[in-house]
Write a protein that holds these residues in place. Structure first.
Motif, PDB file in Angstrom:
ATOM      1  N   ALA A  15     128.866  16.425  34.185  1.00  7.18           N
ATOM      2  CA  ALA A  15     129.124  15.563  33.026  1.00  7.18           C
ATOM      3  C   ALA A  15     130.629  15.439  32.824  1.00  7.18           C
ATOM      4  O   ALA A  15     131.376  16.398  33.017  1.00  7.18           O
ATOM      5  CB  ALA A  15     128.466  16.156  31.782  1.00  7.18           C
ATOM      6  N   THR A  16     131.063  14.248  32.451  1.00 11.58           N
ATOM      7  CA  THR A  16     132.487  14.005  32.221  1.00 11.58           C
ATOM      8  C   THR A  16     132.781  14.020  30.721  1.00 11.58           C
ATOM      9  O   THR A  16     131.869  13.802  29.930  1.00 11.58           O
ATOM     10  CB  THR A  16     132.914  12.645  32.799  1.00 11.58           C
ATOM     11  OG1 THR A  16     132.249  11.613  32.065  1.00 11.58           O
ATOM     12  CG2 THR A  16     132.589  12.545  34.274  1.00 11.58           C
ATOM     13  N   PRO A  17     134.031  14.253  30.345  1.00 15.90           N
ATOM     14  CA  PRO A  17     135.145  14.628  31.206  1.00 15.90           C
ATOM     15  C   PRO A  17     135.079  16.111  31.572  1.00 15.90           C
ATOM     16  O   PRO A  17     134.595  16.916  30.784  1.00 15.90           O
ATOM     17  CB  PRO A  17     136.367  14.367  30.318  1.00 15.90           C
ATOM     18  CG  PRO A  17     135.868  14.575  28.926  1.00 15.90           C
ATOM     19  CD  PRO A  17     134.431  14.147  28.928  1.00 15.90           C
ATOM     20  N   CYS A  18     135.546  16.433  32.775  1.00 14.72           N
ATOM     21  CA  CYS A  18     135.628  17.837  33.168  1.00 14.72           C
ATOM     22  C   CYS A  18     136.792  18.042  34.126  1.00 14.72           C
ATOM     23  O   CYS A  18     137.279  17.098  34.743  1.00 14.72           O
ATOM     24  CB  CYS A  18     134.318  18.297  33.802  1.00 14.72           C
ATOM     25  SG  CYS A  18     133.971  17.579  35.411  1.00 14.72           S
ATOM     26  N   LEU A  19     137.207  19.296  34.193  1.00 14.52           N
ATOM     27  CA  LEU A  19     138.274  19.699  35.108  1.00 14.52           C
ATOM     28  C   LEU A  19     137.663  20.566  36.191  1.00 14.52           C
ATOM     29  O   LEU A  19     136.921  21.501  35.890  1.00 14.52           O
ATOM     30  CB  LEU A  19     139.340  20.496  34.341  1.00 14.52           C
ATOM     31  CG  LEU A  19     140.432  21.180  35.173  1.00 14.52           C
ATOM     32  CD1 LEU A  19     141.344  20.140  35.833  1.00 14.52           C
ATOM     33  CD2 LEU A  19     141.271  22.118  34.294  1.00 14.52           C
ATOM     34  N   VAL A  20     137.953  20.240  37.463  1.00 17.53           N
ATOM     35  CA  VAL A  20     137.466  21.034  38.590  1.00 17.53           C
ATOM     36  C   VAL A  20     138.683  21.594  39.324  1.00 17.53           C
ATOM     37  O   VAL A  20     139.574  20.831  39.713  1.00 17.53           O
ATOM     38  CB  VAL A  20     136.618  20.191  39.561  1.00 17.53           C
ATOM     39  CG1 VAL A  20     135.972  21.094  40.607  1.00 17.53           C
ATOM     40  CG2 VAL A  20     135.555  19.397  38.818  1.00 17.53           C
ATOM     41  N   ARG A 255     153.146  25.171  36.723  1.00 24.27           N
ATOM     42  CA  ARG A 255     152.680  23.864  37.199  1.00 24.27           C
ATOM     43  C   ARG A 255     152.552  23.839  38.729  1.00 24.27           C
ATOM     44  O   ARG A 255     151.553  23.349  39.264  1.00 24.27           O
ATOM     45  CB  ARG A 255     153.701  22.815  36.756  1.00 24.27           C
ATOM     46  CG  ARG A 255     153.313  21.381  37.035  1.00 24.27           C
ATOM     47  CD  ARG A 255     154.494  20.447  36.724  1.00 24.27           C
ATOM     48  NE  ARG A 255     154.966  20.585  35.349  1.00 24.27           N
ATOM     49  CZ  ARG A 255     154.383  20.012  34.302  1.00 24.27           C
ATOM     50  NH1 ARG A 255     153.301  19.280  34.470  1.00 24.27           N
ATOM     51  NH2 ARG A 255     154.877  20.177  33.089  1.00 24.27           N
ATOM     52  N   TYR A 256     153.579  24.368  39.425  1.00 27.42           N
ATOM     53  CA  TYR A 256     153.553  24.390  40.896  1.00 27.42           C
ATOM     54  C   TYR A 256     152.293  25.077  41.422  1.00 27.42           C
ATOM     55  O   TYR A 256     151.679  24.640  42.388  1.00 27.42           O
ATOM     56  CB  TYR A 256     154.799  25.120  41.428  1.00 27.42           C
ATOM     57  CG  TYR A 256     154.627  25.609  42.839  1.00 27.42           C
ATOM     58  CD1 TYR A 256     154.840  24.760  43.922  1.00 27.42           C
ATOM     59  CD2 TYR A 256     154.205  26.925  43.098  1.00 27.42           C
ATOM     60  CE1 TYR A 256     154.645  25.199  45.221  1.00 27.42           C
ATOM     61  CE2 TYR A 256     154.011  27.366  44.388  1.00 27.42           C
ATOM     62  CZ  TYR A 256     154.222  26.499  45.445  1.00 27.42           C
ATOM     63  OH  TYR A 256     154.005  26.934  46.721  1.00 27.42           O
ATOM     64  N   MET A 257     151.918  26.162  40.749  1.00 29.58           N
ATOM     65  CA  MET A 257     150.839  27.007  41.275  1.00 29.58           C
ATOM     66  C   MET A 257     149.461  26.361  41.134  1.00 29.58           C
ATOM     67  O   MET A 257     148.615  26.503  42.009  1.00 29.58           O
ATOM     68  CB  MET A 257     150.855  28.331  40.511  1.00 29.58           C
ATOM     69  CG  MET A 257     150.140  29.440  41.216  1.00 29.58           C
ATOM     70  SD  MET A 257     151.188  30.192  42.460  1.00 29.58           S
ATOM     71  CE  MET A 257     151.931  31.478  41.472  1.00 29.58           C
ATOM     72  N   VAL A 258     149.239  25.654  40.033  1.00 31.29           N
ATOM     73  CA  VAL A 258     147.882  25.178  39.747  1.00 31.29           C
ATOM     74  C   VAL A 258     147.725  23.659  39.657  1.00 31.29           C
ATOM     75  O   VAL A 258     146.606  23.157  39.701  1.00 31.29           O
ATOM     76  CB  VAL A 258     147.341  25.799  38.436  1.00 31.29           C
ATOM     77  CG1 VAL A 258     147.134  27.302  38.608  1.00 31.29           C
ATOM     78  CG2 VAL A 258     148.290  25.535  37.262  1.00 31.29           C
ATOM     79  N   GLY A 259     148.846  22.936  39.547  1.00 31.99           N
ATOM     80  CA  GLY A 259     148.764  21.486  39.343  1.00 31.99           C
ATOM     81  C   GLY A 259     147.850  20.792  40.352  1.00 31.99           C
ATOM     82  O   GLY A 259     146.834  20.197  39.998  1.00 31.99           O
ATOM     83  N   GLN A 260     148.205  20.925  41.614  1.00 28.93           N
ATOM     84  CA  GLN A 260     147.454  20.208  42.645  1.00 28.93           C
ATOM     85  C   GLN A 260     146.079  20.804  42.919  1.00 28.93           C
ATOM     86  O   GLN A 260     145.289  20.215  43.659  1.00 28.93           O
ATOM     87  CB  GLN A 260     148.259  20.188  43.935  1.00 28.93           C
ATOM     88  CG  GLN A 260     149.375  19.158  43.873  1.00 28.93           C
ATOM     89  CD  GLN A 260     149.930  18.879  45.247  1.00 28.93           C
ATOM     90  OE1 GLN A 260     150.887  19.531  45.659  1.00 28.93           O
ATOM     91  NE2 GLN A 260     149.338  17.940  45.949  1.00 28.93           N
ATOM     92  N   ALA A 261     145.809  21.945  42.356  1.00 32.75           N
ATOM     93  CA  ALA A 261     144.504  22.580  42.564  1.00 32.75           C
ATOM     94  C   ALA A 261     143.401  21.920  41.746  1.00 32.75           C
ATOM     95  O   ALA A 261     142.218  22.160  41.987  1.00 32.75           O
ATOM     96  CB  ALA A 261     144.590  24.065  42.217  1.00 32.75           C
ATOM     97  N   GLY A 262     143.779  21.069  40.780  1.00 28.45           N
ATOM     98  CA  GLY A 262     142.775  20.562  39.840  1.00 28.45           C
ATOM     99  C   GLY A 262     142.609  19.059  39.840  1.00 28.45           C
ATOM    100  O   GLY A 262     143.540  18.306  40.120  1.00 28.45           O
ATOM    101  N   VAL A 263     141.405  18.631  39.525  1.00 27.75           N
ATOM    102  CA  VAL A 263     141.081  17.211  39.377  1.00 27.75           C
ATOM    103  C   VAL A 263     140.275  17.047  38.089  1.00 27.75           C
ATOM    104  O   VAL A 263     139.335  17.810  37.847  1.00 27.75           O
ATOM    105  CB  VAL A 263     140.237  16.701  40.571  1.00 27.75           C
ATOM    106  CG1 VAL A 263     139.698  15.294  40.306  1.00 27.75           C
ATOM    107  CG2 VAL A 263     141.062  16.716  41.853  1.00 27.75           C
ATOM    108  N   VAL A 264     140.650  16.061  37.285  1.00 25.26           N
ATOM    109  CA  VAL A 264     139.835  15.714  36.118  1.00 25.26           C
ATOM    110  C   VAL A 264     138.905  14.586  36.518  1.00 25.26           C
ATOM    111  O   VAL A 264     139.346  13.575  37.070  1.00 25.26           O
ATOM    112  CB  VAL A 264     140.706  15.290  34.920  1.00 25.26           C
ATOM    113  CG1 VAL A 264     139.877  14.523  33.895  1.00 25.26           C
ATOM    114  CG2 VAL A 264     141.333  16.507  34.255  1.00 25.26           C
TER     115      VAL A 264
END
Lengths: 379, 379
Positions: A15-20, A255-264
């Motif tokens: 279900a949206t919105p969600c962060l993966v 930000r460097y550590m986790v930014g690219q790890a996530g998609v909304v």
């Protein structure tokens, strides 16, 4: 977007919105920074994303932690970090929080003012303290220098006073601003901090550490220097400004550590040409906005990349204003920097917002307009 | 600050930061607006503060409700409101939310675009709809006109199309912007809406309602017109532009209803002259900031009044920058409009922030920097 996240979204249709968030990306970012700058001790800036699974993964990798509050210190301890791996890195601490952190075994505190120094001296006697310098934030998309840090002259007074009050003046820190894409910012700041470091040691203070703060960028839309380029430039600056042996070096990447790890993952609620005419700009309203977690779109500072479910089948694009779901007039993500989106886009379509692992889940409001907080998946 | 709130704070000394709301003020605001504009039916804009005790009090007083989401509709129903007293007042609604609202008995929906109209026609067949017009927001501290509302010409098309799709084109709405202190804004908007209203009725549409939206101001620092002045001017405009009998008139006050009913009690974390010199500006850091609920200080748009625990004993004042507790550089409340605060102010002192009953509790983040959401007390 990693294959793991793509698969999760395709199979689970959450279900949206969600962060993966893909935890393996967090791990590879940690390893890449560690390899690029082996002299640096990594203190993950928890505020970027305090999810227990991220903290646990980083504990296992040997990371230390930069905490902004007593609550964040508790999260680290719960994730298995020992107190010696935690820095209380907010220049703003309540007296009770300093005392309680000290009771938990925390021995490293930041400060940038006389009142804070006196609070620490009284409530965490003998602790190691470091002073945050105000440095140039040019080149950063999310500057931090107006609110924090002090002058060289005042930092000198504070460190000497710290010693006189029985604290251990341990080092100096700075922050070049978040999403800092200019390597020179670190070089200049290291030069500035090094001068004061040497001066204070010459006066007999036992300084041992330089904290380079965070600011390392994540990839949104524009190209950024690689972590290897940052690492090499920082190493070179450290060699130049500390020719007789390097101090302990702390890094506070968030930000460097986790930014690219996530998609909304979000859903289009409405596509509207507000005046009804084909020539009117298209407004695309999503089920996530500034108060659902995308707070850093304020002033359109952080510019995310969008992927839609129609990208593969529709090559036509036209620039859209993108806004959030609330009744609030400021809940607009991009209006000046319009986003090219497929012309066939409509209500019900999915949109993925890339590189949203940092500073999204916790900025989210408790329930503005009745919308529940963002759902999070860590895989 | 009412005597009831003063007493509560003095006797309970609640942990800070917290919001204390005097429900009797909500009630007297409701009655004052009702008396000033008896022709208007009050639909409380729940988003301003959805606390169950506020909703229950308003249900008992006979209020109707303007809901921004399905969740807010559920809150109203739970507080005892019947579906006929609820308007689904967000121009942005997911298809599933429209259907579910309809199943709950909601029969009044807003729209400002063709796609939304088609969604409503398909998922809430036969429902009453009203169209939101974009009107001038000059004079409002928190404008809303960029994101919502449509042109007169498109509104005409939408209402006609609504009839053709089997909906009941019930009325027209506008919003003059939140914290609107100019009475003329309502007069102009009523004139504009009235022209289209008469035109559509002449074309055979059964329009029956004009929704004047919200925007009614609450008292922060600057003087504002009284609710009686607003009421008289609106009544006069209605008489002028609807000479042959007035339509049903809806009002959607949110801020007006709850703003002055609430006080945030906070604690000073740090007072700092950042460069250490007496001539440097004083920065006062509180335990609540933009991400703890005071989101409307963005751009210093909403200007709250501060009361400190030293006001009675220290007459000296100097202008201070006031900022929040997080490590975020944008978490500054007032920097251009500095706040005169007692020179003796220091860490640990209490500060009360007045007229914070509206748009504070729900803007609050779920846990930015680890800080827990704002505690709320309704008395």
């Amino acid at each position: 977007m990693t294959p793991k996240i793509s698969r999760f979204l395709a199979e689970q249709q959450p279900a949206t919105p969600c962060l993966v968030v893909d935890l393996d990306v967090v791990e590879s970012n940690y390893r890449a920074l560690h390899d690029a700058l082996p002299a640096g001790k990594i203190y993950y800036a928890i505020k970027a994303n305090p999810a227990p699974s991220i903290l646990k993964r980083l504990v296992a990798l040997g990371s230390s932690f930069d905490a902004a509050s007593l609550e964040e210190i508790r999260m680290c301890l719960k994730a298995g970090a020992t107190p010696d791996r935690i820095s209380y890195g907010n220049t703003l601490k309540k007296v009770g929080a300093i005392r309680e952190a000290r009771d938990m075994g925390i021995d490293l505190f930041v400060l940038d003012s006389m009142e804070e120094l006196e609070k620490i001296a009284e409530n965490a006697p003998g602790a190691r303290v470091f002073c945050r310098l105000a440095v140039e934030n040019e080149g950063a998309d999310w500057p931090l220098s107006r609110k924090f840090g002090t002058t060289i002259a005042h930092a000198r007074d504070l460190m000497i006073r710290a010693r006189d009050l029985g604290l251990h003046p341990y080092g100096l820190s700075f922050h070049v601003g978040s999403q800092q894409t200019g390597i020179a910012a670190y070089q200049h700041a290291i030069a500035t901090a090094a001068r004061l470091y040497h001066e204070l040691r010459a006066e007999g203070l036992d300084l041992q550490m330089i904290n380079l703060g965070g600011g390392f960028p994540t990839h949104y839309r524009e190209d950024i220097p690689s972590v290897q380029e940052f690492g090499a430039a920082i190493q070179a600056a450290l060699r130049e400004y500390f020719p007789d042996g390097q101090p302990e070096v702390l890094l506070e990447p968030g930000r460097y550590m986790v930014g690219q790890a996530g998609v909304v993952s979000s859903e289009v609620i409405l596509v509207s040409r507000r005046g009804g005419a084909e020539t009117d700009p298209r407004w695309v309203y999503l089920d996530i906005g500034r108060f659902g977690g995308l707070a850093e779109t304020e002033g359109e500072a952080i510019r995310y990349t969008f992927r839609t479910s129609r990208d593969d089948t529709d090559n036509s694009r036209s620039p859209c204003v993108v806004a959030g779901p609330s009744c609030d007039g400021v809940d607009i993500l991009y209006e000046k920097n319009r986003i090219p989106l497929p012309n066939s886009l409509k209500s019900g379509d999915r949109i993925e917002i890339l590189a949203t692992g940092a500073y999204v889940s916790t900025y989210c409001s408790v329930g503005f307009n009745g919308f529940p907080p963002l759902t999070e998946h860590y895989i």
